[in-house]
Design a protein around this motif. Sequence first.
Motif, PDB file in Angstrom:
ATOM      1  N   GLU A 281       0.850  -1.184   0.000  1.00  0.00           N
ATOM      2  CA  GLU A 281       0.000   0.000   0.000  1.00  0.00           C
ATOM      3  C   GLU A 281       0.886   1.234   0.000  1.00  0.00           C
ATOM      4  O   GLU A 281       1.869   1.317   0.748  1.00  0.00           O
ATOM      5  CB  GLU A 281      -0.899   0.009   1.237  1.00  0.00           C
ATOM      6  CG  GLU A 281      -1.755   1.272   1.348  1.00  0.00           C
ATOM      7  CD  GLU A 281      -2.474   1.400   2.676  1.00  0.00           C
ATOM      8  OE1 GLU A 281      -2.810   2.539   3.047  1.00  0.00           O
ATOM      9  OE2 GLU A 281      -2.686   0.355   3.347  1.00  0.00           O
ATOM     10  N   VAL A 282       0.555   2.207  -0.842  1.00  0.00           N
ATOM     11  CA  VAL A 282       1.258   3.490  -0.852  1.00  0.00           C
ATOM     12  C   VAL A 282       0.236   4.608  -0.976  1.00  0.00           C
ATOM     13  O   VAL A 282      -0.878   4.401  -1.464  1.00  0.00           O
ATOM     14  CB  VAL A 282       2.283   3.598  -1.997  1.00  0.00           C
ATOM     15  CG1 VAL A 282       3.417   2.596  -1.831  1.00  0.00           C
ATOM     16  CG2 VAL A 282       1.612   3.417  -3.359  1.00  0.00           C
ATOM     17  N   ASN A 283       0.628   5.792  -0.531  1.00  0.00           N
ATOM     18  CA  ASN A 283      -0.187   6.988  -0.711  1.00  0.00           C
ATOM     19  C   ASN A 283       0.734   8.192  -0.614  1.00  0.00           C
ATOM     20  O   ASN A 283       1.964   8.051  -0.614  1.00  0.00           O
ATOM     21  CB  ASN A 283      -1.336   7.036   0.310  1.00  0.00           C
ATOM     22  CG  ASN A 283      -0.861   7.007   1.752  1.00  0.00           C
ATOM     23  OD1 ASN A 283       0.224   7.488   2.087  1.00  0.00           O
ATOM     24  ND2 ASN A 283      -1.678   6.448   2.638  1.00  0.00           N
ATOM     25  N   GLY A 284       0.153   9.370  -0.518  1.00  0.00           N
ATOM     26  CA  GLY A 284       0.953  10.578  -0.504  1.00  0.00           C
ATOM     27  C   GLY A 284       1.773  10.802   0.743  1.00  0.00           C
ATOM     28  O   GLY A 284       2.553  11.755   0.807  1.00  0.00           O
ATOM     29  N   HIS A 285       1.651   9.928   1.741  1.00  0.00           N
ATOM     30  CA  HIS A 285       2.419  10.059   2.976  1.00  0.00           C
ATOM     31  C   HIS A 285       3.733   9.276   2.950  1.00  0.00           C
ATOM     32  O   HIS A 285       4.525   9.396   3.902  1.00  0.00           O
ATOM     33  CB  HIS A 285       1.591   9.581   4.173  1.00  0.00           C
ATOM     34  CG  HIS A 285       0.371  10.414   4.430  1.00  0.00           C
ATOM     35  ND1 HIS A 285       0.430  11.743   4.784  1.00  0.00           N
ATOM     36  CD2 HIS A 285      -0.953  10.101   4.365  1.00  0.00           C
ATOM     37  CE1 HIS A 285      -0.787  12.220   4.949  1.00  0.00           C
ATOM     38  NE2 HIS A 285      -1.647  11.253   4.699  1.00  0.00           N
ATOM     39  N   VAL A 286       3.938   8.472   1.909  1.00  0.00           N
ATOM     40  CA  VAL A 286       5.147   7.634   1.862  1.00  0.00           C
ATOM     41  C   VAL A 286       5.803   7.738   0.489  1.00  0.00           C
ATOM     42  O   VAL A 286       5.158   8.026  -0.521  1.00  0.00           O
ATOM     43  CB  VAL A 286       4.825   6.150   2.153  1.00  0.00           C
ATOM     44  CG1 VAL A 286       4.239   6.002   3.546  1.00  0.00           C
ATOM     45  CG2 VAL A 286       3.883   5.570   1.110  1.00  0.00           C
ATOM     46  N   LEU A 287       7.096   7.482   0.483  1.00  0.00           N
ATOM     47  CA  LEU A 287       7.849   7.409  -0.764  1.00  0.00           C
ATOM     48  C   LEU A 287       7.497   6.113  -1.482  1.00  0.00           C
ATOM     49  O   LEU A 287       7.418   5.052  -0.866  1.00  0.00           O
ATOM     50  CB  LEU A 287       9.345   7.437  -0.457  1.00  0.00           C
ATOM     51  CG  LEU A 287      10.308   7.667  -1.623  1.00  0.00           C
ATOM     52  CD1 LEU A 287      10.196   9.094  -2.130  1.00  0.00           C
ATOM     53  CD2 LEU A 287      11.736   7.385  -1.167  1.00  0.00           C
ATOM     54  N   ASP A 288       7.268   6.197  -2.782  1.00  0.00           N
ATOM     55  CA  ASP A 288       7.031   4.984  -3.555  1.00  0.00           C
ATOM     56  C   ASP A 288       8.286   4.113  -3.562  1.00  0.00           C
ATOM     57  O   ASP A 288       9.371   4.611  -3.880  1.00  0.00           O
ATOM     58  CB  ASP A 288       6.698   5.336  -5.005  1.00  0.00           C
ATOM     59  CG  ASP A 288       5.214   5.483  -5.241  1.00  0.00           C
ATOM     60  OD1 ASP A 288       4.483   5.678  -4.261  1.00  0.00           O
ATOM     61  OD2 ASP A 288       4.793   5.406  -6.398  1.00  0.00           O
ATOM     62  N   PRO A 289       8.183   2.829  -3.214  1.00  0.00           N
ATOM     63  CA  PRO A 289       9.363   1.966  -3.358  1.00  0.00           C
ATOM     64  C   PRO A 289       9.697   1.784  -4.828  1.00  0.00           C
ATOM     65  O   PRO A 289       8.802   1.584  -5.653  1.00  0.00           O
ATOM     66  CB  PRO A 289       8.914   0.648  -2.717  1.00  0.00           C
ATOM     67  CG  PRO A 289       7.422   0.673  -2.791  1.00  0.00           C
ATOM     68  CD  PRO A 289       6.999   2.110  -2.705  1.00  0.00           C
TER      69      PRO A 289
END
Length: 277
Positions: A86-94
Amino acid sequence: MITAQTALAEARARLGAAGVPGAMGDARRLLAHAMGVAPGRLTLHLHDTLDEGALGSFNALVARRAARVPVSHLIGRRSFYGRDFEVNGHVLDPRPETETLVVAALDVEWSRALDLGTGSGAILLTLLSEREQATGTGTDISAEALSVAARNAEVLGVANRAQLLQSNWFGGLSERFDLIVSNPPYIAASEMAGLAPELLHEPRCALTDEADGLTAYRVICAGALSHLAPGGWLMLEIGWTQGEAVCEMAHAAGYSGVTCRPDMDGRDRIVVARAPL
């Protein structure tokens, strides 16, 4: 009503006109998401007629992608080392380059890992998934990022072996680890204006130190020895021009066996160092 194939062609043209790189691939991923089918099976559904809901959803996704919102944020997922996170605007995309760090870590022996600035948890949780007896801690200054990491840990079935702490680098940590890894913010402030528009949707603090791009490495190299077991490993992802500078920091701090490993494109990507025995 139109077929999926027609909608796909129109979306490709729209994204191409907006200057989106890889327009067809992005359109396919968004269409599969809107239709609720696996991306690898989309071809089997291209002659299906899209219902009103799926078409409306797809058009909305394409509009946001044309505005350069990353596909991962639109579908809420990003693949990393064979797993979905899961990703969103709070984390860096792996990113694929970071898999080089995972490979390096899996080349050595360790049972207790620390991931500094864990974000989505992609690095730490992948390592724990690959080493079924290992445990680890992930730290991050962002409570929102840690919430994402916690959900990823649950989905991957490693939550019982992963401790997630809100902390600024080593703050609040007293134990020692066999392995410390990090993909810290390494983009210099002067380089930010030249980045792809998609990166504007990722947390700025995960991208840049608002200085020369080396601030985090100074902190980590200075502090990691106090948190590594004798002979423990420090592995840091770097920008491709930073290998010499970060290696020098590690040497000066007292690490041994300092090396720089390339990524899949042959560029410096991972600094590997070892604590004294």
